[in-house]
Design a protein around this motif. Structure first.
Motif, mmCIF file in Angstrom:
data_model
loop_
_atom_site.group_PDB
_atom_site.id
_atom_site.type_symbol
_atom_site.label_atom_id
_atom_site.label_comp_id
_atom_site.label_asym_id
_atom_site.label_seq_id
_atom_site.Cartn_x
_atom_site.Cartn_y
_atom_site.Cartn_z
ATOM 1 N N ASN A 85 43.723 33.993 32.405
ATOM 2 C CA ASN A 85 42.283 34.023 32.647
ATOM 3 C C ASN A 85 41.991 34.051 34.149
ATOM 4 O O ASN A 85 42.593 33.320 34.929
ATOM 5 C CB ASN A 85 41.617 32.793 32.020
ATOM 6 N N GLY A 86 41.057 34.900 34.523
ATOM 7 C CA GLY A 86 40.655 34.959 35.928
ATOM 8 C C GLY A 86 41.350 36.025 36.733
ATOM 9 O O GLY A 86 41.000 36.275 37.886
ATOM 10 N N ILE A 87 42.373 36.715 36.162
ATOM 11 C CA ILE A 87 43.070 37.783 36.876
ATOM 12 C C ILE A 87 42.631 39.128 36.294
ATOM 13 O O ILE A 87 42.651 39.328 35.078
ATOM 14 C CB ILE A 87 44.595 37.636 36.774
ATOM 15 N N VAL A 88 42.235 40.023 37.186
ATOM 16 C CA VAL A 88 41.748 41.340 36.760
ATOM 17 C C VAL A 88 42.494 42.416 37.532
ATOM 18 O O VAL A 88 42.679 42.304 38.756
ATOM 19 C CB VAL A 88 40.228 41.482 37.012
ATOM 20 N N VAL A 89 42.933 43.461 36.808
ATOM 21 C CA VAL A 89 43.557 44.616 37.456
ATOM 22 C C VAL A 89 42.440 45.562 37.895
ATOM 23 O O VAL A 89 41.691 46.081 37.045
ATOM 24 C CB VAL A 89 44.530 45.341 36.506
ATOM 25 N N VAL A 90 42.316 45.786 39.190
ATOM 26 C CA VAL A 90 41.237 46.646 39.697
ATOM 27 C C VAL A 90 41.729 48.043 40.057
ATOM 28 O O VAL A 90 40.932 48.973 40.205
ATOM 29 C CB VAL A 90 40.550 45.997 40.919
#
Length: 337
Positions: A291-296
């Motif tokens: 949770n809280g990690i996003v691949v941009v």
């Protein structure tokens, strides 16, 4: 040429000269007594030491020629010993002995570096690079010709070597074979091109980021082997324009790219073959992330994919650009990198 923490002081050179003088008198005296007095090597050495120290020890009576030779041994021997004593006191009093010890420790630390950065030039740009790398706890060594800049590095606790960064010897001493990247940041474009050429020649796999002080230098630096070329003036102009018209966006980018940010950070992770994300689509991978990690973004061999589609497949060797909390990002990099 030997490069070190700083160039050897005059007292260090005096000590070397004094040691050579003593050794020369000792060798000449030993050989002379062996030929003139027909003494064995040990006896000749014993007699020479005795004469140089004014003790006057002799193995057997000396011939007239031997007496004349002894006069020279005493004069030059005593003179060289006194000069050595003076040079040694100068070296100790000026604190160069402790500096030599620190220099030796520094050399050992630099020799042990792996996957580190090499910063060439410690001016306004180089010093800022060093501050950012130190804040990010990245290992690096600074190369600079200016003694004052080297002293500033040492006061800040940085590893540093004084000398010409265009020299292959100095680059080898900085561990270029095991370095991850070289940051060429001097204010002289000719030096930057030469440093880039030398670095690329010594390590074909090295990632090189170079500074261009003039627009026409950018193409030359790329031809010399630089992977990235940056102009501090162009970057400064873009930043001022962004602050004028998009201040909130600029503040956000600054926040996530700041090394000591505790709220949000950005991290690039090269995905190894054993990563559990390899073979998954972006949609599947995002569900697997903490949770809280996003691949941009996703960097593939054929280029960067910004905002990758949900069905984009992740392959070994891809580089994922992630945004999230610093702690989880660091753990992700250890697990999947």
């Amino acid at each position: 040429m030997r490069y070190s923490l700083m160039k050897p002081p005059a007292s260090y050179r005096h000590l070397i000269i004094a040691s050579l003088l003593v050794a020369s008198v000792l060798i000449a005296g030993t050989i002379g007594y062996m030929f003139i007095e027909q003494l064995s090597f040990v006896d000749a050495l014993y007699t020479t030491v005795g004469m140089m120290s004014t003790v006057g020890n002799v193995i057997h009576p000396i011939t007239p020629l031997g007496r004349i030779f002894t006069i020279f041994v005493i004069v030059f021997g005593v003179g060289s010993l006194l000069y050595t004593f003076g040079a040694g006191m100068e070296f100790m009093i000026e604190g160069h002995f402790s500096q030599a010890v620190r220099r030796h420790h520094m050399d050992n630390k630099i020799a042990a570096l792996r996957n580190h950065a090499i910063i060439c030039g410690f001016g306004r740009v180089g010093s800022q690079i060093a501050q950012d790398l130190a804040a990010a706890r990245q290992t690096f060594v600074v190369l600079d010709e200016n003694e004052q800049n080297i002293r500033a590095c040492l006061e800040a606790g940085y590893l540093a070597l004084q000398g010409d960064a265009t020299s292959d010897d100095l680059l080898h001493k900085a561990g270029i074979q095991s370095a991850q990247c070289v940051l060429v940041a001097t204010d002289n474009d000719a030096h930057n091109i030469s440093i880039t050429l030398s670095a690329r020649h010594l390590n074909k796999q090295l990632h090189i980021v170079a500074r261009a002080n003039h627009n026409e230098t950018e193409a030359k630096l790329k031809l010399a082997g630089a992977d990235r070329v940056l102009s501090p003036y162009v970057i400064g102009g873009h930043r001022m324009a962004n602050l004028a018209f998009q201040p909130i966006v600029t503040d956000f980018i600054d926040k996530i790219t700041k090394a000591d940010s505790i709220d949000l950070a950005v991290q690039e992770v090269g995905l190894s073959a054993h990563s559990s994300l390899v073979g998954k689509t972006m949609e599947e991978a995002q569900d697997m992330l903490p949770n809280g990690i996003v691949v941009v973004a996703l960097k593939k061999a054929n280029g960067m994919i910004s905002g990758p589609g949900l069905q984009t497949c992740i392959e070994a060797g891809d580089t994922a650009i992630l945004v999230g909390m610093p702690g989880p990002l660091a753990a992700f990099k250890v697990k999947h990198g």
